[in-house]
Each structure stands twice: as C-alpha cells, then as structure tokens.
Design a protein around this motif. Structure first.
Motif, PDB file in Angstrom:
ATOM      1  N   ASP A 211       6.151  25.993   0.958  1.00  0.00           N
ATOM      2  CA  ASP A 211       7.570  26.282   1.194  1.00  0.00           C
ATOM      3  C   ASP A 211       7.880  26.267   2.687  1.00  0.00           C
ATOM      4  N   VAL A 212       6.953  26.804   3.493  1.00  0.00           N
ATOM      5  CA  VAL A 212       7.169  26.880   4.939  1.00  0.00           C
ATOM      6  C   VAL A 212       5.898  26.442   5.654  1.00  0.00           C
ATOM      7  N   LEU A 213       6.041  25.478   6.552  1.00  0.00           N
ATOM      8  CA  LEU A 213       4.950  25.019   7.403  1.00  0.00           C
ATOM      9  C   LEU A 213       5.284  25.402   8.838  1.00  0.00           C
ATOM     10  N   ILE A 214       4.400  26.191   9.450  1.00  0.00           N
ATOM     11  CA  ILE A 214       4.576  26.644  10.841  1.00  0.00           C
ATOM     12  C   ILE A 214       3.472  25.986  11.652  1.00  0.00           C
ATOM     13  N   ILE A 215       3.845  25.161  12.628  1.00  0.00           N
ATOM     14  CA  ILE A 215       2.856  24.263  13.217  1.00  0.00           C
ATOM     15  C   ILE A 215       2.972  24.190  14.737  1.00  0.00           C
ATOM     16  N   ASP A 216       1.825  24.047  15.374  1.00  0.00           N
ATOM     17  CA  ASP A 216       1.723  23.877  16.821  1.00  0.00           C
ATOM     18  C   ASP A 216       2.423  22.577  17.234  1.00  0.00           C
ATOM     19  N   THR A 217       3.515  22.724  18.003  1.00  0.00           N
ATOM     20  CA  THR A 217       4.295  21.572  18.455  1.00  0.00           C
ATOM     21  C   THR A 217       4.501  21.718  19.957  1.00  0.00           C
ATOM     22  N   ALA A 242       4.540  17.484   8.053  1.00  0.00           N
ATOM     23  CA  ALA A 242       5.505  18.061   7.125  1.00  0.00           C
ATOM     24  C   ALA A 242       5.925  17.051   6.068  1.00  0.00           C
ATOM     25  N   SER A 243       6.116  15.804   6.489  1.00  0.00           N
ATOM     26  CA  SER A 243       6.527  14.760   5.558  1.00  0.00           C
ATOM     27  C   SER A 243       5.429  14.457   4.542  1.00  0.00           C
ATOM     28  N   ARG A 244       4.193  14.285   5.022  1.00  0.00           N
ATOM     29  CA  ARG A 244       3.086  13.949   4.116  1.00  0.00           C
ATOM     30  C   ARG A 244       2.736  15.099   3.185  1.00  0.00           C
ATOM     31  N   ALA A 245       2.895  16.335   3.668  1.00  0.00           N
ATOM     32  CA  ALA A 245       2.562  17.496   2.839  1.00  0.00           C
ATOM     33  C   ALA A 245       3.688  17.871   1.885  1.00  0.00           C
ATOM     34  N   GLY A 246       4.881  17.337   2.111  1.00  0.00           N
ATOM     35  CA  GLY A 246       6.019  17.699   1.265  1.00  0.00           C
ATOM     36  C   GLY A 246       6.484  19.122   1.501  1.00  0.00           C
ATOM     37  N   ALA A 247       6.381  19.589   2.743  1.00  0.00           N
ATOM     38  CA  ALA A 247       6.826  20.951   3.070  1.00  0.00           C
ATOM     39  C   ALA A 247       8.343  21.039   2.969  1.00  0.00           C
ATOM     40  N   LYS A 248       8.826  22.181   2.509  1.00  0.00           N
ATOM     41  CA  LYS A 248      10.271  22.355   2.367  1.00  0.00           C
ATOM     42  C   LYS A 248      10.935  22.681   3.703  1.00  0.00           C
ATOM     43  N   VAL A 249      10.295  23.535   4.507  1.00  0.00           N
ATOM     44  CA  VAL A 249      10.836  23.921   5.816  1.00  0.00           C
ATOM     45  C   VAL A 249       9.714  23.786   6.842  1.00  0.00           C
ATOM     46  N   LEU A 250      10.036  23.190   7.980  1.00  0.00           N
ATOM     47  CA  LEU A 250       9.088  23.060   9.087  1.00  0.00           C
ATOM     48  C   LEU A 250       9.576  23.874  10.275  1.00  0.00           C
ATOM     49  N   TYR A 251       8.714  24.789  10.745  1.00  0.00           N
ATOM     50  CA  TYR A 251       8.988  25.523  11.983  1.00  0.00           C
ATOM     51  C   TYR A 251       8.059  25.004  13.075  1.00  0.00           C
ATOM     52  N   CYS A 252       8.649  24.516  14.156  1.00  0.00           N
ATOM     53  CA  CYS A 252       7.891  24.087  15.328  1.00  0.00           C
ATOM     54  C   CYS A 252       7.720  25.291  16.255  1.00  0.00           C
ATOM     55  N   ALA A 278      12.451  11.689  10.027  1.00  0.00           N
ATOM     56  CA  ALA A 278      12.362  13.138   9.847  1.00  0.00           C
ATOM     57  C   ALA A 278      13.700  13.771   9.479  1.00  0.00           C
ATOM     58  N   THR A 279      14.756  12.996   9.431  1.00  0.00           N
ATOM     59  CA  THR A 279      16.083  13.577   9.206  1.00  0.00           C
ATOM     60  C   THR A 279      16.217  14.223   7.829  1.00  0.00           C
ATOM     61  N   GLY A 280      15.393  13.819   6.881  1.00  0.00           N
ATOM     62  CA  GLY A 280      15.464  14.424   5.553  1.00  0.00           C
ATOM     63  C   GLY A 280      14.739  15.751   5.463  1.00  0.00           C
ATOM     64  N   LEU A 281      14.034  16.142   6.528  1.00  0.00           N
ATOM     65  CA  LEU A 281      13.299  17.398   6.545  1.00  0.00           C
ATOM     66  C   LEU A 281      14.161  18.525   7.103  1.00  0.00           C
ATOM     67  N   ASP A 282      13.880  19.736   6.678  1.00  0.00           N
ATOM     68  CA  ASP A 282      14.516  20.925   7.256  1.00  0.00           C
ATOM     69  C   ASP A 282      13.626  21.382   8.408  1.00  0.00           C
ATOM     70  N   ILE A 283      13.987  20.981   9.642  1.00  0.00           N
ATOM     71  CA  ILE A 283      13.143  21.220  10.813  1.00  0.00           C
ATOM     72  C   ILE A 283      13.831  22.217  11.739  1.00  0.00           C
ATOM     73  N   ARG A 284      13.082  23.222  12.186  1.00  0.00           N
ATOM     74  CA  ARG A 284      13.648  24.274  13.015  1.00  0.00           C
ATOM     75  C   ARG A 284      12.699  24.610  14.158  1.00  0.00           C
ATOM     76  N   LEU A 285      13.265  25.081  15.249  1.00  0.00           N
ATOM     77  CA  LEU A 285      12.476  25.654  16.328  1.00  0.00           C
ATOM     78  C   LEU A 285      12.272  27.145  16.041  1.00  0.00           C
ATOM     79  N   ALA A 286      11.038  27.619  16.136  1.00  0.00           N
ATOM     80  CA  ALA A 286      10.771  29.033  15.925  1.00  0.00           C
ATOM     81  C   ALA A 286      11.400  29.845  17.060  1.00  0.00           C
ATOM     82  N   VAL A 287      12.014  30.972  16.691  1.00  0.00           N
ATOM     83  CA  VAL A 287      12.718  31.837  17.638  1.00  0.00           C
ATOM     84  C   VAL A 287      12.141  33.241  17.521  1.00  0.00           C
TER      85      VAL A 287
END
Length: 294
Positions: A211-217, A242-252, A278-287
């Motif tokens: 559901d949520v992927l939090i990754i070193d970016t 995120a794309s290959r894993a099919g993650a729903k939300v990506l936090y950078c 990547a536009t089809g992904l829900d991508i966010r910057l961690a805050v």
C-alpha cells in the motif's frame, strides 16, 4: 494503519530556515497498526521528539527496527527518553555485522561509551532487549508481521515489509539499486549481471503490492554518476521500483541535506517531467510531522 514521519533528511541533520517545511531531522518513521501496535523504523534524530510523545502513556514497550548502523539512522538512540525510566522496555531489532562479528547490540554499546555519551548502557533504568534478524525471516509485533529484506548499501542494510490486517508498508532505509561492477567487455560481466538481476528481482518481490512504499530518493539523475557506490537511490530508481512493485503510494525520503525546501520541490517537479511514465503513480515527498492513514 497509520504512518508518521519524524525525520526525513539523509546523512546529517539540517535544521534551519531553509528546511522548515520538510524538516531537518534524520530518518525516523512511526508505524501504528489498527490495534495500536507501534513499530519504529530507524532512530535518527527524529526519534527524540517521537520518544517525547510516547512518554504520555507508560510503561512504554517500543519495538525499533534499525535498517543499518550508519550514524544518521541510529544517532537518536541515546536520546530515546523511555530508556531512562524504570519499567519501560526497548526491543531493538537489526542485522548481524559480519565485519565485527556482533549482532544489533553493538549499535547501542558503541554509542553508550563515556567517550561519546555521559550515560553508559548499564546505567539506563529502562530495559533494552536485542533481536538480531535474518533476511526473509519474519518476526511478530502484536498484529504485525515484519519481514527484513536485504538491500544494497555499503554496510548490511535491511528494508522492512510490515503487514497487518491486509495492509502493508515497505521501507528501504538506504538503498542503491544493484549495479554491475564490471564493464560490458569484461569476462565477468555476464555472470555478475545474473547476480544483479536476481538481487533486484528479490527486492521487487519484497515490495510487491504494498500500500505504501517509502524509499531512499537522495539524488537526481544528473547527480548520481558522481555518487555511484555511495548506497543511495534516485528519483528515477524510486519511480521504477514503485511501478514494478505495483505500490499504491510512493513516499520519497532521505532528502539530500544540502537541499533547501525550495530546491527539493524544484528537483521533484523536474523528476516528474523527466519520467512521464510515473504520472499514474501517487508520488509524494515525505514531510516531517506528516501523518498518512489508510
């Protein structure tokens, strides 16, 4: 499940007027299950304010999962306030270190020496327990199952997949996508590429469907060539995982410490332009301070 970011900067804490929007503390993430089980991922400087929040309800039974032993992921441990109060328990999980031959207990013992800190581990009033983990062997914390996944960094680094009640999170800690250390013309290139492909596939399996992927970016594509081997990812690699894993939300996260908030937003916007897939992904910057519930 609820996720709260307490520290999102990499390498060194970077407080100041240029980082107030995204935060200056180093890595620390709190995950709570629907049953209110608490899992803490890494213990950078962000764990100090987290520990203050935990003191409102005692006794504290904290389960901390350390991705690896570099300073920005452990430097807050000596300041984890529940350690100084009798009746509290800290259970520290992490990897065996093949260099020192020690388990995760060395993370505390190295820091809590008089040379570096005024309180020794023997003087803590809370109890500290150690759990040395093995890759792909799961452990339980309340309703949650946590599975360590071996990633790519200059020291042993575990990513963690957390699953509870059909919900899931994967956090990488620090991670650089595996790469071939040989040149295409080298005799060893083809054999080593099989190793790279196998490792990469195993990592994607660990992240699969979360559901949520939090990754070193940490880096941009332009910055990465001078940082190869440092053990950190890029916007491009994060989007790809995120794309290959099919993650729903990506936090950078693990934001480069020299990057101001404005600069961080600028490189993020540019990365989205450079990677239209990547536009089809829900991508966010961690805050820092942000909470995400699902």
């Amino acid at each position: 499940m609820k996720i709260k970011f307490w520290g999102v900067r990499g390498s060194i804490a970077s407080p100041g007027p240029q980082t107030v929007r995204y935060g200056g503390n180093t890595t620390c993430i709190e995950v709570r299950t629907d049953e209110d089980d608490i899992i803490i991922l890494d213990a950078g400087t962000g764990i100090f304010p987290l520990s203050q929040s935990l003191m409102t309800r005692q006794p504290v039974h904290a389960n901390i999962f350390i991705t690896h032993s570099h300073w920005d992921h452990i430097q807050g441990l000596p300041f984890f306030i529940p350690n100084f109060v009798a009746g509290n328990v800290l259970r520290l999980h992490g990897a065996y270190d093949p260099v020192s031959g020690q388990g995760v207990e060395q993370v505390m013992s190295v820091q809590l020496q008089y040379s570096y800190f005024p309180v020794r581990e023997a003087e803590l009033r809370g109890r500290v327990e150690y759990v040395t983990l093995t890759p792909d062997e799961s452990v339980r914390v309340g309703s949650a199952t946590i599975t360590p996944c071996l990633l790519n960094h200059p020291v042993i680094n575990y990513g963690y997949r957390i699953e509870s009640n059909g919900k899931s999170v994967f956090f990488t800690g620090d991670h650089e996508p595996p790469y071939n250390i040989y040149q295409p013309g080298d005799l060893e290139y083809a054999e080593y590429q099989h190793h790279v492909n196998d490792r990469d596939a195993a990592i994607v399996r660990g992240m699969q469907g979360v559901d949520v992927l939090i990754i070193d970016t940490s880096y941009t594509a332009a910055e990465y060539p001078s940082k190869i081997g440092w053990g950190h990812g890029t916007y491009a690699s994060s989007f790809d995982y995120a794309s290959r894993a099919g993650a729903k939300v990506l936090y950078c996260t693990h934001h480069e410490p020299t990057r101001s908030d404005d600069a961080l937003e600028a490189v993020f916007r540019q990365a989205l332009v450079e990677h239209p897939h990547a536009t089809g992904l829900d991508i966010r910057l961690a805050v820092e301070g942000q909470v995400y519930e699902f």
